[in-house]
Design a protein around this motif. Sequence first.
Motif, PDB file in Angstrom:
ATOM      1  N   PRO A  80      -7.110   9.332  12.668  1.00 30.16           N
ATOM      2  CA  PRO A  80      -7.985   8.917  13.666  1.00 30.16           C
ATOM      3  C   PRO A  80      -8.707  10.528  14.054  1.00 30.16           C
ATOM      4  O   PRO A  80      -8.371  11.564  13.906  1.00 30.16           O
ATOM      5  N   MET A  81      -9.892  10.411  15.013  1.00 35.06           N
ATOM      6  CA  MET A  81     -10.634  11.456  15.356  1.00 35.06           C
ATOM      7  C   MET A  81     -11.416  11.080  16.421  1.00 35.06           C
ATOM      8  O   MET A  81     -11.672  10.157  16.888  1.00 35.06           O
ATOM      9  N   GLY A  95      -3.162 -11.527  16.222  1.00 36.83           N
ATOM     10  CA  GLY A  95      -2.545 -10.114  16.163  1.00 36.83           C
ATOM     11  C   GLY A  95      -3.395  -9.017  15.879  1.00 36.83           C
ATOM     12  O   GLY A  95      -4.396  -9.356  15.116  1.00 36.83           O
ATOM     13  N   PHE A  96      -3.043  -7.824  16.441  1.00 41.31           N
ATOM     14  CA  PHE A  96      -3.972  -6.735  16.187  1.00 41.31           C
ATOM     15  C   PHE A  96      -3.337  -5.478  16.363  1.00 41.31           C
ATOM     16  O   PHE A  96      -2.608  -5.129  17.228  1.00 41.31           O
ATOM     17  N   ASP A  97      -3.524  -4.616  15.401  1.00 36.73           N
ATOM     18  CA  ASP A  97      -2.888  -3.334  15.414  1.00 36.73           C
ATOM     19  C   ASP A  97      -3.805  -2.444  15.092  1.00 36.73           C
ATOM     20  O   ASP A  97      -4.525  -2.537  14.268  1.00 36.73           O
ATOM     21  N   GLY A  98      -3.680  -1.141  15.769  1.00 39.43           N
ATOM     22  CA  GLY A  98      -4.526   0.292  15.529  1.00 39.43           C
ATOM     23  C   GLY A  98      -5.309   0.545  16.616  1.00 39.43           C
ATOM     24  O   GLY A  98      -5.732   1.707  16.628  1.00 39.43           O
ATOM     25  N   GLY A 153      -7.561   6.665  24.650  1.00 36.57           N
ATOM     26  CA  GLY A 153      -8.478   8.046  24.910  1.00 36.57           C
ATOM     27  C   GLY A 153      -9.849   7.832  24.267  1.00 36.57           C
ATOM     28  O   GLY A 153     -10.115   6.624  23.566  1.00 36.57           O
ATOM     29  N   ASN A 154     -10.671   8.681  24.036  1.00 37.52           N
ATOM     30  CA  ASN A 154     -11.746   8.932  23.358  1.00 37.52           C
ATOM     31  C   ASN A 154     -11.517   9.203  21.742  1.00 37.52           C
ATOM     32  O   ASN A 154     -11.716  10.307  21.255  1.00 37.52           O
ATOM     33  N   VAL A 155     -11.039   7.941  21.217  1.00 35.16           N
ATOM     34  CA  VAL A 155     -10.590   8.217  19.599  1.00 35.16           C
ATOM     35  C   VAL A 155     -10.962   7.369  18.734  1.00 35.16           C
ATOM     36  O   VAL A 155     -10.832   6.070  19.369  1.00 35.16           O
ATOM     37  N   THR A 156     -11.606   7.507  17.721  1.00 38.69           N
ATOM     38  CA  THR A 156     -12.222   6.760  16.886  1.00 38.69           C
ATOM     39  C   THR A 156     -10.751   6.229  15.771  1.00 38.69           C
ATOM     40  O   THR A 156     -10.390   6.995  15.427  1.00 38.69           O
ATOM     41  N   ALA A 157     -10.364   4.801  15.630  1.00 37.21           N
ATOM     42  CA  ALA A 157      -9.479   4.500  14.941  1.00 37.21           C
ATOM     43  C   ALA A 157      -9.553   4.763  13.483  1.00 37.21           C
ATOM     44  O   ALA A 157     -10.946   4.463  13.140  1.00 37.21           O
ATOM     45  N   ALA A 158      -8.646   4.909  12.997  1.00 38.58           N
ATOM     46  CA  ALA A 158      -8.722   5.157  11.108  1.00 38.58           C
ATOM     47  C   ALA A 158      -8.317   3.863  10.519  1.00 38.58           C
ATOM     48  O   ALA A 158      -8.954   3.685   9.450  1.00 38.58           O
TER      49      ALA A 158
END
Length: 462
Positions: free
Chosen positions: A217-218, A311-314, A322-327
């Motif tokens: 993530p970034m 269901g949902f993971d990630g 936070g301000n994070v883009t999931a990978a």
Amino acid sequence: MKPLKDTVSEYWEREGLPTLIEFGKIPNVSPAFDKEWKKNGHMDRAVEFLADWVKRKNIADTVIIQQAHDRTPLLYIEIKGTRDETILIYGHFDKQPELSGWREGLGPWNPVREGDYLYGRGLADDGYAVFAAIGAIEIAKKSGAELPRIVLLIEGSEESASGDLPVYLELLKDEIGNPNVIITLDAEGGDVNHLWLTNSLRGIVNGVLTIKTLDTPMHSGAATGIVPSAFRIARILLNRIEDSETGLISHPEINPPIPKEVRERFVAIANAVGDTFLDMYNLPSYLKTVAPGLTQSIERNLFHAGLEVTGFDGLPPVERAGNVTAATLKLKLSLRIPPTVDCQVVAQTLKELLETNPPYGARVTYEALEMDNGWLAKPLSPNTEKAVIEAAQVVYQDTPIKTGVGAGIPFIGMMARTYPNADQLVTGILSPSSNAHGPNENLHIPTVKNITEWVAHFLINR
């Protein structure tokens, strides 16, 4: 016919309900919810209670508790007949877990009668079945009619997807023989005023969709506008399956047109029960149904394909986000499928739709985890159809209503595959107000009397 109705009512008031109440006190929760079921002994206690009661009735030629290794027990009952045919009657005695939320004065293992209702876990689903079947057989025998050979299978793993039933169907195949008719006393209907016959079940394909964009993530401020959002890719991919505006699935291999005779059946359901079909959903006043009309809602629920993300993971919980883009994102997809399609074909179609030409070149995989075909009943033989209708007209003063179930019921497919030539009569006493599996589960006493009377008439007239 009035004396038969009175006889049925007297049987339930004198014997059926008091004995069912005692059975309801046994907490024999199905194995999926009680891993220590064998050690706890409640399942053995329940099946022995039923077997002892049937033996005391002195109408059965064979009453055996079958126990295969570490499987739940099964109660096998046989009543010899004078007609050259076999009718198999199915029920189950295992129960759903307690759950919380029972109103004051009620509880899962303390059956309470209030007027026309009997509250308690596992009474309507499906403890009544053996009492209704034996009561109907006893009353039919006393009528002096020539009866067919009757076999009862009362299993102990239905609430755990009937995992043990195939073992017993194979073990008892010689004893059971080839039934002409199978009566299942474990189904639901749209109201308590008609005989409801379940004629279809949707199948299911469950799988996991995985979307990978980055190795890690970034910061979303740095990534937005450059790195494609895995969440948006998920939305794009799901739109390949389902129209997000309407919820419709248009792919012909997943959602073919509804057969004309099935569509007519759904119109009949809408005419019979009206908007009460929707009462069980407790929709808030502000919420609209997916389909614009009642018949369309019934079609979408009982036959059409329907997609749900279960269901949902990630992504983190909102309070920790936070301000994070999931990978990487993973979605559990639950797809209900029409009874007229093959689950293996649907699973392969989903894989191709989701993995081919992934948006932005992202790494996309779809893995089907579990699946099962639906079921569509074959037409009944003329003799069975005639007996069903005649008995329903006597008991309900109306013809039966053929319906479907939007979920899967594994044992029905097992029966259909094991006995492909048998007429399947899937019925029961559950209605939208029964609240099976939930708190305040209840049995409607006039309905259980009606279904018992209907079985008796059917046995006499078939």
